[in-house]
Design a protein around this motif. Structure first.
Motif, PDB file in Angstrom:
ATOM      1  N   ARG A 123       3.710  10.510  -9.472  1.00 49.40           N
ATOM      2  CA  ARG A 123       3.126  10.801 -10.780  1.00 49.40           C
ATOM      3  C   ARG A 123       2.326  12.105 -10.763  1.00 49.40           C
ATOM      4  O   ARG A 123       2.314  12.853 -11.759  1.00 49.40           O
ATOM      5  CB  ARG A 123       2.241   9.633 -11.211  1.00 49.40           C
ATOM      6  N   ILE A 124       1.641  12.356  -9.645  1.00 52.50           N
ATOM      7  CA  ILE A 124       0.916  13.631  -9.539  1.00 52.50           C
ATOM      8  C   ILE A 124       1.896  14.799  -9.555  1.00 52.50           C
ATOM      9  O   ILE A 124       1.641  15.847 -10.176  1.00 52.50           O
ATOM     10  CB  ILE A 124       0.055  13.639  -8.265  1.00 52.50           C
ATOM     11  N   ARG A 125       3.057  14.648  -8.901  1.00 45.59           N
ATOM     12  CA  ARG A 125       4.060  15.710  -8.905  1.00 45.59           C
ATOM     13  C   ARG A 125       4.615  15.945 -10.312  1.00 45.59           C
ATOM     14  O   ARG A 125       4.825  17.102 -10.727  1.00 45.59           O
ATOM     15  CB  ARG A 125       5.199  15.349  -7.941  1.00 45.59           C
ATOM     16  N   VAL A 126       4.829  14.868 -11.047  1.00 45.20           N
ATOM     17  CA  VAL A 126       5.314  15.020 -12.421  1.00 45.20           C
ATOM     18  C   VAL A 126       4.297  15.775 -13.274  1.00 45.20           C
ATOM     19  O   VAL A 126       4.642  16.689 -14.059  1.00 45.20           O
ATOM     20  CB  VAL A 126       5.619  13.641 -13.028  1.00 45.20           C
ATOM     21  N   LEU A 127       3.019  15.416 -13.114  1.00 45.80           N
ATOM     22  CA  LEU A 127       1.966  16.094 -13.869  1.00 45.80           C
ATOM     23  C   LEU A 127       1.854  17.567 -13.474  1.00 45.80           C
ATOM     24  O   LEU A 127       1.682  18.453 -14.330  1.00 45.80           O
ATOM     25  CB  LEU A 127       0.639  15.374 -13.641  1.00 45.80           C
ATOM     26  N   HIS A 128       1.994  17.848 -12.180  1.00 47.09           N
ATOM     27  CA  HIS A 128       1.913  19.232 -11.702  1.00 47.09           C
ATOM     28  C   HIS A 128       3.075  20.055 -12.246  1.00 47.09           C
ATOM     29  O   HIS A 128       2.901  21.208 -12.711  1.00 47.09           O
ATOM     30  CB  HIS A 128       1.898  19.253 -10.171  1.00 47.09           C
ATOM     31  N   HIS A 129       4.281  19.518 -12.225  1.00 49.60           N
ATOM     32  CA  HIS A 129       5.439  20.235 -12.754  1.00 49.60           C
ATOM     33  C   HIS A 129       5.307  20.463 -14.259  1.00 49.60           C
ATOM     34  O   HIS A 129       5.718  21.526 -14.772  1.00 49.60           O
ATOM     35  CB  HIS A 129       6.723  19.462 -12.450  1.00 49.60           C
TER      36      HIS A 129
ATOM     37  N   ILE B  43       0.839  -1.210   0.000  1.00 52.15           N
ATOM     38  CA  ILE B  43       0.000   0.000   0.000  1.00 52.15           C
ATOM     39  C   ILE B  43       0.870   1.254   0.000  1.00 52.15           C
ATOM     40  O   ILE B  43       0.607   2.231  -0.723  1.00 52.15           O
ATOM     41  CB  ILE B  43      -0.943  -0.015   1.213  1.00 52.15           C
ATOM     42  N   HIS B  44       1.938   1.252   0.794  1.00 55.31           N
ATOM     43  CA  HIS B  44       2.833   2.405   0.846  1.00 55.31           C
ATOM     44  C   HIS B  44       3.496   2.646  -0.501  1.00 55.31           C
ATOM     45  O   HIS B  44       3.631   3.807  -0.951  1.00 55.31           O
ATOM     46  CB  HIS B  44       3.893   2.183   1.928  1.00 55.31           C
TER      47      HIS B  44
ATOM     48  N   MET C  34       3.993   5.867  -5.383  1.00 52.24           N
ATOM     49  CA  MET C  34       4.026   5.975  -6.844  1.00 52.24           C
ATOM     50  C   MET C  34       2.971   6.958  -7.342  1.00 52.24           C
ATOM     51  O   MET C  34       3.228   7.764  -8.263  1.00 52.24           O
ATOM     52  CB  MET C  34       3.801   4.596  -7.469  1.00 52.24           C
ATOM     53  N   LEU C  35       1.767   6.939  -6.755  1.00 48.88           N
ATOM     54  CA  LEU C  35       0.719   7.878  -7.149  1.00 48.88           C
ATOM     55  C   LEU C  35       1.142   9.310  -6.863  1.00 48.88           C
ATOM     56  O   LEU C  35       0.930  10.223  -7.689  1.00 48.88           O
ATOM     57  CB  LEU C  35      -0.564   7.544  -6.397  1.00 48.88           C
ATOM     58  N   ASN C  36       1.761   9.552  -5.723  1.00 47.31           N
ATOM     59  CA  ASN C  36       2.227  10.892  -5.371  1.00 47.31           C
ATOM     60  C   ASN C  36       3.289  11.382  -6.344  1.00 47.31           C
ATOM     61  O   ASN C  36       3.286  12.557  -6.765  1.00 47.31           O
ATOM     62  CB  ASN C  36       2.769  10.884  -3.947  1.00 47.31           C
TER      63      ASN C  36
END
Length: 315
Positions: free
Chosen positions: A223-229, A213-214, A219-221
């Motif tokens: 990918r969200i950071r990559v999308l935000h950048h 789960i961790h 991994m989700l966090n």
């Protein structure tokens, strides 16, 4: 030691006794904490050698109805094998405590661990004859044998045989069956479902589950950071604009307002209230069950009617 008993008694063993003996042995072995890579334990043909393993001792209690002996529970004993001395005050205290809760239980015999009955076991067997004139002996073999299908538990009785013209008390094997009540079946079934299928411990399985789960959240966090950048760079003009990618991002963002709708709030509050209500009812049920058990124990402890069986009463 004779091959089989000729007393004609029928023995019924409850799983709680096996669990208690196994737990007693595991605790004592863990407290000793033997160092690894020593001669205290070896493996021969897939069978663990427990010659130097610690031995534990205790009493088994239950009832006898006619020729049927039913072993319900057990408790530990303080016994010194070097001096063959039994702690009588400790045994008497245990008797008094169990007598208050289970007045109809008698001391049927004793238990120990090991691969086979030994001659020194007769000392503690004779020491308990003043409590029960014919005690039984439950022996649990803690050695691990993957090829063994039967339970590593043996029940012995004592019989007087004449050997070389001298009467001697020897151990004889007795057959038994496993008897369970509803509470024991539920507990054993619960433990069986918690047992990992790969042979590992429950703690190992839980750790692997939490690690998975961790890793997924990490991994989700990322990918969200990559999308935000990427969007920040596109807004500043550092990255060329791609309409296809923006449409995909927009499709993802449109899903966010869905959880802020009025229908979602109503459904969420309904599920939340139902969960709280079920939890509240479960607490009431658990409290009622505990009260019923307390009342049963209170009535049993102050019941003045005593039963007289074929064996010496458990006092």
């Amino acid at each position: 030691m004779a091959s089989s008993s000729s007393s004609g008694l029928t023995f019924k063993l409850h799983p709680l006794v096996i669990v208690n003996i196994s737990d007693h042995y595991t605790r004592v072995k863990s407290q000793l904490n033997p160092p690894p890579l020593t001669s205290t334990s070896a493996t021969v043909n897939g069978v663990e050698n427990q010659q130097q393993a610690p031995r534990v001792y205790g009493c088994v209690i239950g009832v006898q109805r006619g020729r049927t002996v039913e072993i319900f529970n057990s408790f530990e004993l303080l016994y010194d094998p070097s001096t063959h001395s039994l702690d009588r005050p400790f045994l008497k205290k245990k008797q008094e405590l169990y007598k208050k809760v289970f007045p109809h239980f008698y001391i049927l015999g004793w238990y120990s661990t090991g691969s086979d009955a030994q001659e020194s076991d007769m000392h503690i067997h004779r020491a308990l004859m003043d409590i029960n004139e014919s005690p039984l002996y439950v022996l649990l073999n803690p050695a691990i044998n993957p090829t063994q299908k039967d339970l590593p538990v043996t029940i012995y009785e004592s019989e007087l045989h004449v050997i070389d013209g001298i009467p001697q008390l020897i151990f004889v094997r007795s057959s038994y069956t496993i008897e369970t009540v509803e509470a024991e079946r539920i507990s054993v079934d619960h433990i069986a479902h918690l047992k990992p299928s790969d042979g590992g411990s429950a703690a190992t399985q839980l750790a692997a589950h939490l690690t998975g789960i961790h890793s997924a959240i990490k991994m989700l966090n990322s990918r969200i950071r990559v999308l935000h950048h990427y969007l920040v760079g596109m807004q500043k003009g550092d990255i060329p604009c791609e309409n296809s990618l923006l449409r995909q991002v927009s499709s993802l963002l449109r899903r966010l307002p869905a959880i802020e709708s009025e229908k979602f709030q109503d459904d969420f509050l309904m599920e939340y209230n139902d969960t709280l209500l079920i939890t509240y009812l479960a607490m009431f049920t658990n409290c009622s069950s505990t009260m019923n058990e307390l009342v049963d124990k209170f009535n049993t402890a102050y019941d003045r009617h005593s039963r007289r069986g074929g064996r010496t009463a458990f006092i």
